[in-house]
Design an enzyme around this catalytic site. Structure first.
Site, short mmCIF file in Angstrom:
data_model
loop_
_atom_site.label_atom_id
_atom_site.label_comp_id
_atom_site.label_asym_id
_atom_site.label_seq_id
_atom_site.Cartn_x
_atom_site.Cartn_y
_atom_site.Cartn_z
N HIS A 94 75.58 67.62 -9.17
CA HIS A 94 75.40 66.92 -10.44
C HIS A 94 74.09 66.13 -10.53
O HIS A 94 73.61 65.88 -11.62
CB HIS A 94 76.61 66.00 -10.74
CG HIS A 94 76.63 64.70 -10.00
ND1 HIS A 94 77.27 64.54 -8.79
CD2 HIS A 94 76.08 63.50 -10.28
CE1 HIS A 94 77.10 63.30 -8.37
NE2 HIS A 94 76.39 62.64 -9.25
N GLU A 98 68.30 65.99 -12.22
CA GLU A 98 67.61 64.73 -12.47
C GLU A 98 66.73 64.30 -11.30
O GLU A 98 65.68 63.73 -11.49
CB GLU A 98 68.63 63.60 -12.74
CG GLU A 98 69.25 63.60 -14.12
CD GLU A 98 68.29 63.20 -15.23
OE1 GLU A 98 68.26 62.04 -15.62
OE2 GLU A 98 67.55 64.10 -15.74
N ASP A 99 67.21 64.57 -10.09
CA ASP A 99 66.59 63.93 -8.92
C ASP A 99 65.86 64.87 -7.97
O ASP A 99 65.39 64.42 -6.92
CB ASP A 99 67.65 63.15 -8.12
CG ASP A 99 68.23 62.00 -8.94
OD1 ASP A 99 67.53 61.55 -9.86
OD2 ASP A 99 69.36 61.57 -8.66
N ASP A 161 81.73 60.38 -10.02
CA ASP A 161 80.36 59.93 -9.75
C ASP A 161 80.28 58.40 -9.84
O ASP A 161 79.78 57.71 -8.95
CB ASP A 161 79.44 60.60 -10.78
CG ASP A 161 78.02 60.07 -10.77
OD1 ASP A 161 77.46 59.91 -9.68
OD2 ASP A 161 77.48 59.83 -11.87
N ASP A 281 105.38 40.63 -12.23
CA ASP A 281 105.28 41.97 -11.66
C ASP A 281 104.40 42.02 -10.43
O ASP A 281 103.97 43.06 -9.99
CB ASP A 281 104.89 43.01 -12.69
CG ASP A 281 103.59 42.70 -13.38
OD1 ASP A 281 103.17 43.50 -14.22
OD2 ASP A 281 102.99 41.66 -13.07
MN MN Z 1 75.48 60.68 -9.22
#
Ligand code: MN
Length: 419
Positions: A94, A98-99, A161, A281
């Site tokens: 994922h 981007e990276d 994530d 509770d």
């Molecule tokens: Mn991530």
């Protein structure tokens, strides 16, 4: 399952502690998948692990670990939602577009269009705008809705994530921690709740609370801790009293004390202005049985043993929540005149309560188009439910419904069901 949030906070990376290597974490992930499904096709998952390791190279995380440990850890979280191998691959990849130097097309080439589409959806969710805080929040929620309508798995990947990022938040500068924690509390925890993934909602809330209100967090955690022995002893005695009565009635039941979450207790104290001892509770038991009829039989036994508290009974088996949650809830005056909260459900219902809407995506059941249809319907129910609660959201929710469902006709029954 043990309470995630009751675990001690992660210790900051120190030179003395050895982190597992990405390869070791990959092995662990494969073992987890095989433990849930011995027939799972792990070849593409292993390839995704290897590709993520290669793509992220020696990028470090703020924690000092290799960056790639993040997507692998997130994939481990996602595995506990029982998601399919396609989603697991997407989680592993994922952060690649981007990276790293690789893009979505590289993922498509290596792992196919479905994985690439999920990764693309997650990447789009992660892009933050420069709008004002309020606008940004509305925009983020809107993005979530749209992504969910496309493929609910995108949001589940994003939640896993975020959970891993929250678990490792301590490594970031304080200001960034605050911003991420606030966003988690405003968007991701409610989303986890809406999707019926309670475990994630609770853990996100506790992790965010710890950053945003460190003093209150410490005080509540300490108070809970000093009372732990007494609480556990009490639960044990209550279970010892109840268990033989259930087995005498021929009900095979699994009784557990139910952990309470720091943030939910604190919120309740705020709301009611009560002391922790009065938050009834804090004492809670869960009864798991095999059959639905055993739920009602167990309820009868509980109510015969201890006096029910008026207004505390809910039948979410007959009327499930929109996120599929099913259970009987009751509150009784139990041992020593103390209130005790009891949940009764089948093992199957319990599993659904842990994975929420992801239960629609059991990849072994039904054809892919059936699953997509089921997930979309479930999503629509959630959206309607959400809309009922948040009047401000009405306008954009209407817009989204028209966008996504223009080619389908839904019939709303007088009871508010969808056919
Ligand atoms: Mn991530």
């Amino acid at each position: 399952t043990p309470p995630v949030s009751a675990a001690p906070p992660p210790t900051p990376a120190s030179g003395h502690r050895k982190h597992p290597s990405p390869q070791e974490m990959g092995k662990e992930l494969i073992a987890q998948i095989l433990a849930r499904d011995p027939d799972a096709d792990i070849e593409p998952i292993q390839r995704a692990i290897d590709f993520a390791i290669e793509a992220h190279g020696d990028q470090p995380r703020a924690t000092g670990e290799p960056f790639v440990t993040h997507p692998i850890a997130a994939a481990q979280i996602l595995t506990s939602f029982l998601l399919d191998p396609i989603a697991i691959q997407a989680e592993l990849l994922h952060d690649v577009p981007e990276d790293t130097e690789y893009g979505t097309s590289d993922i498509e080439e290596r792992f196919g269009g479905e994985v690439a589409l999920l990764v693309d959806g997650v990447t789009k969710l992660s892009r933050f705008s420069t709008l004002s805080h309020e606008q940004q929040q509305a925009e983020n929620i809107r993005k979530m809705f749209l992504a969910m309508a496309e493929d609910i798995r995108v949001v589940l990947i994003k939640l896993a994530d975020r959970l891993h990022n929250m678990r490792t938040l301590y490594a970031l500068p304080s200001e960034k921690q605050q911003r991420i924690a606030r966003q988690t509390l405003e968007i991701y925890a409610p989303l986890g709740e809406r999707l019926g993934i309670w475990q994630i909602k609770w853990e996100l809330e506790d992790l965010a609370f710890k950053v945003l209100e460190p003093e209150h967090f410490r005080a509540s955690a300490k108070l809970l801790d000093t009372r732990r022995k007494g609480r556990e002893g009490y639960i044990e005695r209550a279970i010892a009293e109840l268990e033989p009565r259930l087995s005498d009635a021929g009900i095979e039941a699994d009784l557990q004390g139910r952990p309470k979450h720091i943030y939910s207790i604190w919120k309740k104290m705020q709301r009611k202005g009560a002391e922790i001892g009065e938050i009834y509770d804090v004492y809670a038991i869960r009864i798991l049985v095999d059959e639905v009829r055993d739920c009602y039989a167990a309820l009868g036994i509980v109510h015969a043993l201890w006096r029910p508290i008026p207004g505390q009974f809910d039948d979410y088996i007959a009327v499930p929540k929109n996120n599929l949650y099913q259970s009987l809830h009751t509150g009784v005056i139990a041992l020593d005149g103390k209130p005790l909260e009891i949940q009764i459900r089948t093992h199957a219902m319990h599993q659904v309560s842990e994975v929420g809407i992801a239960a629609h995506w059991r990849y072994k059941e039904g054809s892919k188009s059936d699953r997509e249809y089921d997930a979309k319907l479930a999503w629509l129910r959630l959206l309607m439910d959400w809309q009922r609660d948040v009047s401000d959201a009405t306008e954009f929710v209407e817009g989204i419904k028209l966008d996504i469902f223009q080619d389908q006709v839904f019939v709303f029954t007088p009871k508010g069901d969808i056919k």
